[in-house]
Scaffold this motif. Structure first.
Motif, PDB file in Angstrom:
ATOM      1  N   ARG A   1     -53.988 -70.090  23.577  1.00 34.44           N
ATOM      2  CA  ARG A   1     -54.443 -68.760  23.019  1.00 34.44           C
ATOM      3  C   ARG A   1     -55.943 -68.713  23.727  1.00 34.44           C
ATOM      4  NH1 ARG A   1     -53.106 -68.002  17.385  1.00 34.44           N
ATOM      5  NH2 ARG A   1     -54.665 -66.400  17.335  1.00 34.44           N
ATOM      6  N   GLY A   2     -56.468 -67.299  23.948  1.00 32.31           N
ATOM      7  CA  GLY A   2     -57.621 -67.134  24.470  1.00 32.31           C
ATOM      8  C   GLY A   2     -58.982 -67.728  23.862  1.00 32.31           C
ATOM      9  N   ASN A   3     -60.027 -67.615  24.479  1.00 34.00           N
ATOM     10  CA  ASN A   3     -61.129 -68.334  23.834  1.00 34.00           C
ATOM     11  C   ASN A   3     -61.984 -67.451  22.784  1.00 34.00           C
ATOM     12  OD1 ASN A   3     -62.551 -66.279  25.261  1.00 34.00           O
ATOM     13  ND2 ASN A   3     -63.094 -67.779  26.997  1.00 34.00           N
ATOM     14  N   ALA A   4     -62.851 -67.771  22.127  1.00 29.29           N
ATOM     15  CA  ALA A   4     -63.479 -67.061  21.161  1.00 29.29           C
ATOM     16  C   ALA A   4     -63.711 -65.493  21.141  1.00 29.29           C
ATOM     17  CB  ALA A   4     -64.916 -67.579  20.992  1.00 29.29           C
ATOM     18  N   ASN A   5     -63.694 -65.245  22.713  1.00 27.71           N
ATOM     19  CA  ASN A   5     -63.974 -63.907  23.333  1.00 27.71           C
ATOM     20  C   ASN A   5     -62.888 -63.221  23.534  1.00 27.71           C
ATOM     21  OD1 ASN A   5     -66.918 -63.859  23.175  1.00 27.71           O
ATOM     22  ND2 ASN A   5     -66.771 -64.962  25.351  1.00 27.71           N
ATOM     23  N   ALA A   6     -61.577 -63.761  23.153  1.00 22.97           N
ATOM     24  CA  ALA A   6     -60.247 -63.249  23.272  1.00 22.97           C
ATOM     25  C   ALA A   6     -59.326 -64.003  22.483  1.00 22.97           C
ATOM     26  CB  ALA A   6     -59.899 -63.334  25.112  1.00 22.97           C
ATOM     27  N   LYS A   7     -59.605 -64.141  21.459  1.00 22.63           N
ATOM     28  CA  LYS A   7     -59.039 -64.971  20.335  1.00 22.63           C
ATOM     29  C   LYS A   7     -57.503 -64.296  19.804  1.00 22.63           C
ATOM     30  CE  LYS A   7     -61.423 -63.220  16.339  1.00 22.63           C
ATOM     31  NZ  LYS A   7     -62.315 -63.466  15.144  1.00 22.63           N
ATOM     32  N   ASN A   8     -57.548 -62.980  20.120  1.00 23.58           N
ATOM     33  CA  ASN A   8     -56.156 -62.242  19.870  1.00 23.58           C
ATOM     34  C   ASN A   8     -55.411 -62.068  21.281  1.00 23.58           C
ATOM     35  OD1 ASN A   8     -57.142 -62.238  17.283  1.00 23.58           O
ATOM     36  ND2 ASN A   8     -57.984 -60.044  17.602  1.00 23.58           N
ATOM     37  N   THR A   9     -55.660 -63.043  21.999  1.00 22.81           N
ATOM     38  CA  THR A   9     -54.657 -63.001  23.164  1.00 22.81           C
ATOM     39  C   THR A   9     -53.826 -64.308  23.384  1.00 22.81           C
ATOM     40  OG1 THR A   9     -56.587 -61.763  24.451  1.00 22.81           O
ATOM     41  CG2 THR A   9     -54.902 -62.814  25.837  1.00 22.81           C
ATOM     42  N   VAL A  10     -52.738 -64.187  23.882  1.00 23.53           N
ATOM     43  CA  VAL A  10     -51.831 -65.456  24.037  1.00 23.53           C
ATOM     44  C   VAL A  10     -51.337 -65.425  25.461  1.00 23.53           C
ATOM     45  CG1 VAL A  10     -49.597 -64.418  23.278  1.00 23.53           C
ATOM     46  CG2 VAL A  10     -50.096 -66.848  23.135  1.00 23.53           C
ATOM     47  N   TYR A  11     -51.310 -66.712  26.049  1.00 20.67           N
ATOM     48  CA  TYR A  11     -50.662 -66.713  27.376  1.00 20.67           C
ATOM     49  C   TYR A  11     -49.376 -67.795  27.441  1.00 20.67           C
ATOM     50  CZ  TYR A  11     -55.468 -65.192  28.213  1.00 20.67           C
ATOM     51  OH  TYR A  11     -56.972 -64.530  28.085  1.00 20.67           O
ATOM     52  N   LEU A  12     -48.722 -67.561  28.542  1.00 22.76           N
ATOM     53  CA  LEU A  12     -47.624 -68.426  28.727  1.00 22.76           C
ATOM     54  C   LEU A  12     -47.779 -68.632  30.311  1.00 22.76           C
ATOM     55  CD1 LEU A  12     -45.191 -69.811  27.422  1.00 22.76           C
ATOM     56  CD2 LEU A  12     -43.897 -67.960  28.189  1.00 22.76           C
ATOM     57  N   GLN A  13     -48.039 -69.790  30.591  1.00 21.35           N
ATOM     58  CA  GLN A  13     -48.156 -70.302  32.007  1.00 21.35           C
ATOM     59  C   GLN A  13     -46.790 -70.846  32.160  1.00 21.35           C
ATOM     60  OE1 GLN A  13     -50.393 -70.220  34.607  1.00 21.35           O
ATOM     61  NE2 GLN A  13     -48.733 -71.027  35.734  1.00 21.35           N
ATOM     62  N   MET A  14     -46.011 -70.268  33.271  1.00 21.20           N
ATOM     63  CA  MET A  14     -44.628 -70.740  33.585  1.00 21.20           C
ATOM     64  C   MET A  14     -44.570 -71.588  34.948  1.00 21.20           C
ATOM     65  SD  MET A  14     -43.191 -66.944  32.126  1.00 21.20           S
ATOM     66  CE  MET A  14     -41.460 -67.384  32.233  1.00 21.20           C
ATOM     67  N   ASP A  15     -44.216 -72.544  34.919  1.00 20.59           N
ATOM     68  CA  ASP A  15     -44.324 -73.356  36.227  1.00 20.59           C
ATOM     69  C   ASP A  15     -42.835 -73.700  36.419  1.00 20.59           C
ATOM     70  OD1 ASP A  15     -47.453 -74.720  35.212  1.00 20.59           O
ATOM     71  OD2 ASP A  15     -47.027 -73.050  36.797  1.00 20.59           O
ATOM     72  N   SER A  16     -42.482 -74.279  37.718  1.00 21.79           N
ATOM     73  CA  SER A  16     -41.257 -74.723  38.069  1.00 21.79           C
ATOM     74  C   SER A  16     -40.279 -73.855  37.632  1.00 21.79           C
ATOM     75  CB  SER A  16     -40.958 -76.091  37.568  1.00 21.79           C
ATOM     76  OG  SER A  16     -42.078 -77.170  37.952  1.00 21.79           O
ATOM     77  N   LEU A  17     -40.138 -72.625  37.853  1.00 18.58           N
ATOM     78  CA  LEU A  17     -39.268 -71.570  37.194  1.00 18.58           C
ATOM     79  C   LEU A  17     -37.835 -71.731  37.717  1.00 18.58           C
ATOM     80  CD1 LEU A  17     -41.839 -68.515  36.933  1.00 18.58           C
ATOM     81  CD2 LEU A  17     -40.321 -69.415  34.997  1.00 18.58           C
ATOM     82  N   LYS A  18     -37.044 -71.477  36.973  1.00 14.86           N
ATOM     83  CA  LYS A  18     -35.406 -71.707  37.195  1.00 14.86           C
ATOM     84  C   LYS A  18     -34.785 -70.286  36.986  1.00 14.86           C
ATOM     85  CE  LYS A  18     -35.123 -76.404  35.122  1.00 14.86           C
ATOM     86  NZ  LYS A  18     -34.812 -77.095  34.438  1.00 14.86           N
ATOM     87  N   PRO A  19     -33.679 -70.220  37.926  1.00 16.14           N
ATOM     88  CA  PRO A  19     -32.802 -68.820  37.683  1.00 16.14           C
ATOM     89  C   PRO A  19     -32.645 -68.606  36.187  1.00 16.14           C
ATOM     90  CG  PRO A  19     -32.352 -69.832  39.655  1.00 16.14           C
ATOM     91  CD  PRO A  19     -33.253 -71.130  39.178  1.00 16.14           C
ATOM     92  N   ALA A  20     -32.423 -69.810  35.548  1.00 12.29           N
ATOM     93  CA  ALA A  20     -31.958 -69.665  34.006  1.00 12.29           C
ATOM     94  C   ALA A  20     -33.206 -69.071  33.093  1.00 12.29           C
ATOM     95  CB  ALA A  20     -31.478 -71.136  33.564  1.00 12.29           C
ATOM     96  N   ASP A  21     -34.218 -69.112  33.633  1.00 16.90           N
ATOM     97  CA  ASP A  21     -35.376 -68.661  33.040  1.00 16.90           C
ATOM     98  C   ASP A  21     -35.508 -67.071  33.060  1.00 16.90           C
ATOM     99  OD1 ASP A  21     -37.435 -71.275  34.444  1.00 16.90           O
ATOM    100  OD2 ASP A  21     -36.355 -71.215  32.286  1.00 16.90           O
TER     101      ASP A  21
END
Length: 126
Positions: free
Chosen positions: A72-92
């Motif tokens: 989730r974002g910090n106090a200044n961006a609490k209505n924000t969500v992130y998804l860090q996607m690493d080691s991506l595969k074709p199935a993703d």
């Protein structure tokens, strides 16, 4: 009315990384819990990828554990969500949708509604 705006999708090679963002906006938002990311591949049902409640203890689909991180974002961006996607595969490869449970405070009372973003395409291919 609440809007969820997603960004960050695209084309990436196998093993690469992407970071998705989703920002919720609306004039009556009191609290958002939980926030989540779902994916929907062609011909398949939409399924949960990761979910994070207000206290920060996230849960993940088995297929992405150890590779994806939701935050989730910090106090200044609490209505924000992130998804860090690493080691991506074709199935993703899929359209990724942001989801939010929103508590709204209006003159007529308090309401809880479930909102979805428009989706962002993630393609993993060489």
């Amino acid at each position: 009315q609440v809007q969820l705006v997603e960004s960050g999708g695209g084309l990436v090679q196998p093993g690469g990384s992407l970071r998705l963002s989703c920002a919720a906006s609306g004039s009556n938002i009191f609290r958002i819990e939980p926030m989540a990311w779902y994916s929907q591949a062609p011909g398949k049902q939409r399924e949960l990828v990761a979910r994070i409640p207000g206290d920060g203890s996230a849960d993940y689909a088995d297929s992405v554990k150890g590779r994806f991180t939701i935050s989730r974002g910090n106090a200044n961006a609490k209505n924000t969500v992130y998804l860090q996607m690493d080691s991506l595969k074709p199935a993703d490869t899929a359209v990724y949708y942001c989801n939010a449970g929103v508590y709204e405070l209006k003159p007529e009372g308090a309401f809880f509604n479930d909102y979805w973003g428009q989706g962002t395409q993630v393609t993993v291919s060489s």
